[in-house]
Design an enzyme around this catalytic site. Structure first.
Site, PDB file in Angstrom:
ATOM      1  N   GLN A 138       0.660  -1.149   0.067  1.00 42.70           N
ATOM      2  CA  GLN A 138      -0.019   0.093  -0.062  1.00 42.70           C
ATOM      3  C   GLN A 138       0.878   1.365   0.007  1.00 42.70           C
ATOM      4  O   GLN A 138       0.135   2.238  -0.250  1.00 42.70           O
ATOM      5  CB  GLN A 138      -0.975   0.163   1.105  1.00 42.70           C
ATOM      6  CG  GLN A 138      -0.169   0.250   2.574  1.00 42.70           C
ATOM      7  CD  GLN A 138      -1.027  -0.035   3.606  1.00 42.70           C
ATOM      8  OE1 GLN A 138      -1.774  -1.161   3.889  1.00 42.70           O
ATOM      9  NE2 GLN A 138      -1.607   1.005   4.512  1.00 42.70           N
ATOM     10  N   CYS A 144      -5.078   0.605   3.549  1.00 42.96           N
ATOM     11  CA  CYS A 144      -5.136  -0.870   3.922  1.00 42.96           C
ATOM     12  C   CYS A 144      -6.665  -1.342   3.632  1.00 42.96           C
ATOM     13  O   CYS A 144      -6.626  -2.534   3.384  1.00 42.96           O
ATOM     14  CB  CYS A 144      -4.667  -1.033   5.338  1.00 42.96           C
ATOM     15  SG  CYS A 144      -5.588  -0.169   6.645  1.00 42.96           S
ATOM     16  N   HIS A 281      -6.181  -1.009  11.259  1.00 41.35           N
ATOM     17  CA  HIS A 281      -5.426  -1.544  10.070  1.00 41.35           C
ATOM     18  C   HIS A 281      -6.289  -2.925   9.594  1.00 41.35           C
ATOM     19  O   HIS A 281      -6.697  -3.623  10.554  1.00 41.35           O
ATOM     20  CB  HIS A 281      -4.124  -2.156  10.560  1.00 41.35           C
ATOM     21  CG  HIS A 281      -3.181  -2.521   9.318  1.00 41.35           C
ATOM     22  ND1 HIS A 281      -3.099  -1.773   8.365  1.00 41.35           N
ATOM     23  CD2 HIS A 281      -2.597  -3.743   9.251  1.00 41.35           C
ATOM     24  CE1 HIS A 281      -2.197  -2.263   7.432  1.00 41.35           C
ATOM     25  NE2 HIS A 281      -1.748  -3.666   7.748  1.00 41.35           N
TER      26      HIS A 281
END
Length: 335
Positions: A138, A144, A281
């Site tokens: 990324q 993410c 995340h």
């Protein structure tokens, strides 16, 4: 519920200057030699007045890694592209989250085909079934959530259509603001699923390539036939039995807390260190099993920090204790 923000995995590239002085002692100083090798491997260059401080940080991190690996842990640490960052820098630059009430969205998408009381298989690894794409990166973009979304879409699409397609994260980054996502500033997999439904599918990564920056939504790519999903399922928060049943069906988008030093330098094994449940995340659960050495049950989790991190881009998280909040915001698309 939280908007998922992200840890990035692209090595920091700063002002390039000559650092020949760093090599003069490499033959006698093992730390200097290791730092030079680190810089070369990860393409690191520093301004003259920054070089010494980065070297000292690298030495400190190296000592932490060595000390950890001396102990009888079930997982190891290693030098990676984050080794020249202090933990506070790592935390500040690559993590973040925003509170968000997503209870209504999740309540509309309660599990429709999970049999929580049914026994799960002893192990699953979707990588061996040809429905998981290569590990992606990324970069320095809080995207993410888009990689987690495309990962689960790729799995569901391959199961339904018999061929594996790499879908466009950049399309989600650029185009799903109306659904609530914020490009490189974070997003939520459920919102991205909503975009795919409303857009009637997604384009390929090749036709809408990733740039690691939020851009203007492009409408020139062609949506992949058959990529439109009927809906998505939200797994009951904190229910690992339901999560296992879901992973046995298909790869699952999950959120974890990853702003920890254990993640910064993870290199292999079953990670059972305390990591909290402050979700920041988005990643992809692609299987589970039991480690024969430690006897620990684990999840197989695909990250989006490139293949040089962890176990070729993956991490194994201990299961049974909702490690890092892995079962708190899990979902997957369905046809």
């Amino acid at each position: 519920m939280r908007v998922i923000l992200c840890l990035a995995a692209l090595a920091l590239i700063v002002v390039a200057v000559a650092v020949e002085a760093s090599h003069s002692h490499s033959s006698t100083d093992p730390d200097q030699a290791a730092f030079s090798a680190f810089m070369k491997k990860h393409g690191k260059t520093y301004a003259h007045d920054e070089f010494f401080s980065r070297f000292q940080i690298f030495k400190s991190n190296s000592a932490i890694i060595k000390e950890h690996n001396k102990l009888n842990h079930t997982w190891t640490m290693g030098i990676n592209e984050f080794a020249d960052l202090t933990f506070s820098e790592f935390h500040a630059r690559y993590t973040g989250y925003k509170h968000r009430d997503n209870s209504y969205l999740r309540s509309k998408n309660a599990p429709h085909n999970l049999h929580i009381n049914a026994p799960a298989p002893t192990s699953v690894d979707w990588r061996t079934k040809g429905i998981v794409t290569d590990v992606k990166n990324q970069g320095q973009c809080g995207s993410c959530w888009s990689f987690s979304t495309t990962g689960s879409l790729e799995g569901a699409f391959a199961q339904k259509n018999g061929n594996l397609v790499s879908f466009s994260e950049q399309q989600l980054v650029d185009c799903s603001a109306a659904q609530g996502d914020q490009g490189c500033n974070g997003g939520l997999m459920d919102d991205a699923f909503q975009y795919i439904i409303q857009n009637k599918g997604l384009c390929t990564e090749a036709s809408y390539p990733y740039t690691a920056a939020t851009g203007t939504c492009q409408t020139t790519c062609t949506t992949v036939p058959g990529s439109n999903i009927a809906g998505f399922t939200d797994i009951p928060s904190g229910n690992e039995a339901a999560l296992l049943q879901a992973i046995a069906i298909t790869p699952v988008s999950v959120a974890i807390e990853a702003d920890q030093q254990s993640f910064q330098f993870y290199s292999g094994g079953v990670m059972n260190a305390a990591c909290g449940k402050n979700l920041d995340h988005g990643v992809l659960a692609v299987g589970f099993g039991t480690d024969p050495a430690s006897k620990l049950d684990y999840y197989i989790v695909k990250n989006s920090w490139g293949a040089t991190w962890g176990e070729a881009g993956y991490i194994r998280l201990v299961r049974g204790i909702d490690q890092c909040g892995i079962s708190d915001a899990a979902s997957y698309p369905h046809y």
